[in-house]
Design a protein around this motif. Structure first.
Motif, mmCIF file in Angstrom:
data_model
loop_
_atom_site.group_PDB
_atom_site.id
_atom_site.type_symbol
_atom_site.label_atom_id
_atom_site.label_comp_id
_atom_site.label_asym_id
_atom_site.label_seq_id
_atom_site.Cartn_x
_atom_site.Cartn_y
_atom_site.Cartn_z
ATOM 1 N N TYR A 171 0.843 -1.205 0.000
ATOM 2 C CA TYR A 171 0.000 0.000 0.000
ATOM 3 C C TYR A 171 0.877 1.255 0.000
ATOM 4 C CZ TYR A 171 -3.468 3.422 1.573
ATOM 5 O OH TYR A 171 -4.284 4.542 1.672
ATOM 6 N N GLN A 194 0.626 5.691 -1.570
ATOM 7 C CA GLN A 194 1.051 6.921 -0.897
ATOM 8 C C GLN A 194 2.176 7.617 -1.652
ATOM 9 O OE1 GLN A 194 0.974 5.076 3.373
ATOM 10 N NE2 GLN A 194 0.215 7.177 3.482
ATOM 11 N N GLU A 248 -1.537 14.064 11.059
ATOM 12 C CA GLU A 248 -1.983 13.171 9.989
ATOM 13 C C GLU A 248 -3.225 12.447 10.477
ATOM 14 O OE1 GLU A 248 0.671 9.938 8.867
ATOM 15 O OE2 GLU A 248 -0.561 9.437 7.125
ATOM 16 N N PHE A 275 -6.442 9.823 10.025
ATOM 17 C CA PHE A 275 -6.579 8.503 9.374
ATOM 18 C C PHE A 275 -5.171 8.012 9.023
ATOM 19 C CE2 PHE A 275 -10.028 11.369 8.105
ATOM 20 C CZ PHE A 275 -11.141 10.700 8.556
ATOM 21 N N CYS A 276 -4.250 8.125 9.985
ATOM 22 C CA CYS A 276 -2.815 7.998 9.656
ATOM 23 C C CYS A 276 -2.410 6.580 9.295
ATOM 24 C CB CYS A 276 -1.956 8.523 10.796
ATOM 25 S SG CYS A 276 -2.010 7.488 12.271
ATOM 26 N N GLY A 277 -3.208 5.564 9.683
ATOM 27 C CA GLY A 277 -2.834 4.187 9.349
ATOM 28 C C GLY A 277 -1.447 3.872 9.884
ATOM 29 N N ASP A 331 -5.526 7.478 14.377
ATOM 30 C CA ASP A 331 -6.211 6.416 13.637
ATOM 31 C C ASP A 331 -6.940 5.529 14.645
ATOM 32 O OD1 ASP A 331 -5.802 5.160 10.553
ATOM 33 O OD2 ASP A 331 -6.546 3.737 12.050
ATOM 34 N N LEU A 332 -8.044 4.945 14.187
ATOM 35 C CA LEU A 332 -8.869 4.092 15.054
ATOM 36 C C LEU A 332 -8.300 2.692 15.223
ATOM 37 C CD1 LEU A 332 -12.656 4.320 14.068
ATOM 38 C CD2 LEU A 332 -11.648 4.621 16.320
ATOM 39 N N ASP A 333 -7.538 2.242 14.235
ATOM 40 C CA ASP A 333 -7.215 0.823 14.159
ATOM 41 C C ASP A 333 -5.891 0.445 14.835
ATOM 42 O OD1 ASP A 333 -8.091 -1.733 13.020
ATOM 43 O OD2 ASP A 333 -6.174 -1.611 11.956
ATOM 44 N N ASP A 388 -7.695 6.635 18.197
ATOM 45 C CA ASP A 388 -9.008 7.208 18.506
ATOM 46 C C ASP A 388 -9.718 7.607 17.210
ATOM 47 O OD1 ASP A 388 -11.136 8.167 19.992
ATOM 48 O OD2 ASP A 388 -9.864 9.305 21.375
ATOM 49 N N ASP A 389 -10.977 7.997 17.373
ATOM 50 C CA ASP A 389 -11.745 8.533 16.258
ATOM 51 C C ASP A 389 -11.233 9.952 15.990
ATOM 52 O OD1 ASP A 389 -13.899 9.877 14.794
ATOM 53 O OD2 ASP A 389 -15.109 8.131 15.309
ATOM 54 N N VAL A 390 -11.033 10.289 14.728
ATOM 55 C CA VAL A 390 -10.516 11.631 14.417
ATOM 56 C C VAL A 390 -11.455 12.734 14.919
ATOM 57 C CG1 VAL A 390 -9.088 11.043 12.408
ATOM 58 C CG2 VAL A 390 -11.526 11.494 12.086
ATOM 59 N N LEU A 413 -5.611 12.284 3.882
ATOM 60 C CA LEU A 413 -5.354 11.978 2.474
ATOM 61 C C LEU A 413 -5.902 10.625 2.039
ATOM 62 C CD1 LEU A 413 -1.752 13.452 2.164
ATOM 63 C CD2 LEU A 413 -3.948 14.551 1.679
ATOM 64 N N ASN A 414 -5.773 10.438 0.737
ATOM 65 C CA ASN A 414 -6.282 9.240 0.087
ATOM 66 C C ASN A 414 -7.760 9.018 0.392
ATOM 67 O OD1 ASN A 414 -4.049 8.484 -1.551
ATOM 68 N ND2 ASN A 414 -2.953 8.149 0.363
ATOM 69 N N SER A 464 -9.687 9.414 2.743
ATOM 70 C CA SER A 464 -10.108 8.668 3.938
ATOM 71 C C SER A 464 -11.356 9.242 4.585
ATOM 72 C CB SER A 464 -8.974 8.663 4.965
ATOM 73 O OG SER A 464 -7.807 8.147 4.415
ATOM 74 N N TYR A 507 -13.002 -0.449 0.774
ATOM 75 C CA TYR A 507 -13.562 0.785 1.350
ATOM 76 C C TYR A 507 -15.045 0.876 1.068
ATOM 77 C CZ TYR A 507 -8.596 1.688 1.189
ATOM 78 O OH TYR A 507 -7.252 1.557 1.342
#
Ligand SMILES: C[S@@+](CC[C@H](N)C(=O)[O-])C[C@H]1O[C@@H](n2cnc3c(N)ncnc32)[C@H](O)[C@@H]1O
Length: 281
Positions: free
Chosen positions: A20, A25, A51, A53-55, A76-78, A105-107, A121-122, A124, A221
């Motif tokens: 990815y 990116q 950043e 949704f930084c993943g 990021d949540l994950d 956390d949730d943005v 970005l991307n 999200s 997605y």
């Protein structure tokens, strides 16, 4: 009896996060754009990046390495994706890691510390399928900016964008943030479903490796397709003072974007265009 020489196995990297980062990116061009735009508006460089949704936090880590005065916050949540980012990207920063904070956390729940620039970005933020949810995100993003602050979003559109389609690109071999060599592979972008009633937009990323392995639906997605005027209106409703639109230039010879983003007040629609929206606090 002579032995038949064994066919040498082609080396591949199967980790979807590496694939990815190498195919989707483009952290340096994104940061170049943010630096140039901020400097043009405020006449000075910025230092603190968020950043969203930084993943795996590839953008934030690249920012940290650009200058020893730079700081970054990634949200990021994950948990597992953040853990991958810590192991592969953050660890490669060495002592500079102290200048990076990652928050799970949730943005929409994080508005401190205030930063100069937030980048999402991307596409999200298309995860927010309801108007109220996207507005809530934009309000939080604005609260999280310093008075001289800006939010950078990317988006795409065009006459051929709201439909089912597939696109495939060859990705050249490259070296990742932690020094891993990733041999060339194919990246496939599938727009599997677009519902004109709800705007629901389902997309998948598939990878095809040199040894024939296919990683189908490596990432999927379930988004809403937001149009530029809708996003602009929501940003203004969230309180942003001014919105600028930048889109790329098409190179007929390359049959691809030339990677140059110009500020537009208006532009002729194309099959597919990609752009940045910059919202000043
Ligand atoms: C498309 S990836 C973005 C990865 C990378 N930062 C980029 O720009 O390509 C989207 C990320 O958003 C995260 N995410 C989804 N909803 C979120 C939310 N409400 N708050 C924070 N992160 C969220 C997912 O966990 C996922 O890592």
């Amino acid at each position: 009896m002579s032995k038949k020489p064994k066919k040498k196995k082609r080396s591949v990297v199967r980790d979807p996060h590496y694939l990815y980062e190498c195919s989707v990116q483009s952290t340096d061009p994104d940061l170049d754009f943010a630096e140039k735009t901020f400097r043009r508006r405020f006449g000075r460089p910025f230092r603190h990046l968020r950043e969203d949704f930084c993943g795996t936090a590839a953008l934030a880590c690249t920012w940290i390495l650009r200058d020893e005065a730079n700081r970054a916050l990634g949200v990021d949540l994950d948990g597992p994706t953040l853990a991958w980012g810590r192991e592969h990207n953050v660890a490669a920063l060495g002592e500079a890691e102290d200048r990076l904070e990652l928050v799970q956390d949730d943005v929409r729940a994080v508005s401190r510390p205030r930063v100069d620039v937030t980048m999402a970005l991307n596409f999200s933020y298309w995860i927010f399928t309801e108007r109220a949810a996207l507005l809530d995100y934009f309000r939080t993003a604005r609260r999280g900016l310093k008075p001289d602050g800006m939010l950078v979003l990317d988006l795409f559109g065009g006459t051929e964008s709201m439909m089912e389609s597939e696109e495939s690109r060859k990705i050249d071999a490259s070296v990742t943030f932690d020094g891993t060599r990733v041999p060339g592979f194919r990246y496939e972008w599938e727009q599997a479903r677009y519902d004109p009633i709800t705007g629901a937009f389902v997309c998948h990323i598939h990878f095809k490796l040199r040894d024939g392995t296919k990683l189908r639906k490596a990432f999927s997605y379930e988004w809403r397709f937001w149009t530029l005027p809708e996003i602009r209106e929501l940003l203004l409703e969230a309180g942003f003072e001014e919105i600028e639109v930048y889109t790329d230039d098409w190179d007929d010879f390359l049959d691809d974007s030339n990677g140059v983003y110009r500020r537009r007040k208006t532009f002729d629609n194309e099959g597919v265009w990609v752009g940045y929206l910059v919202a000043f606090r």
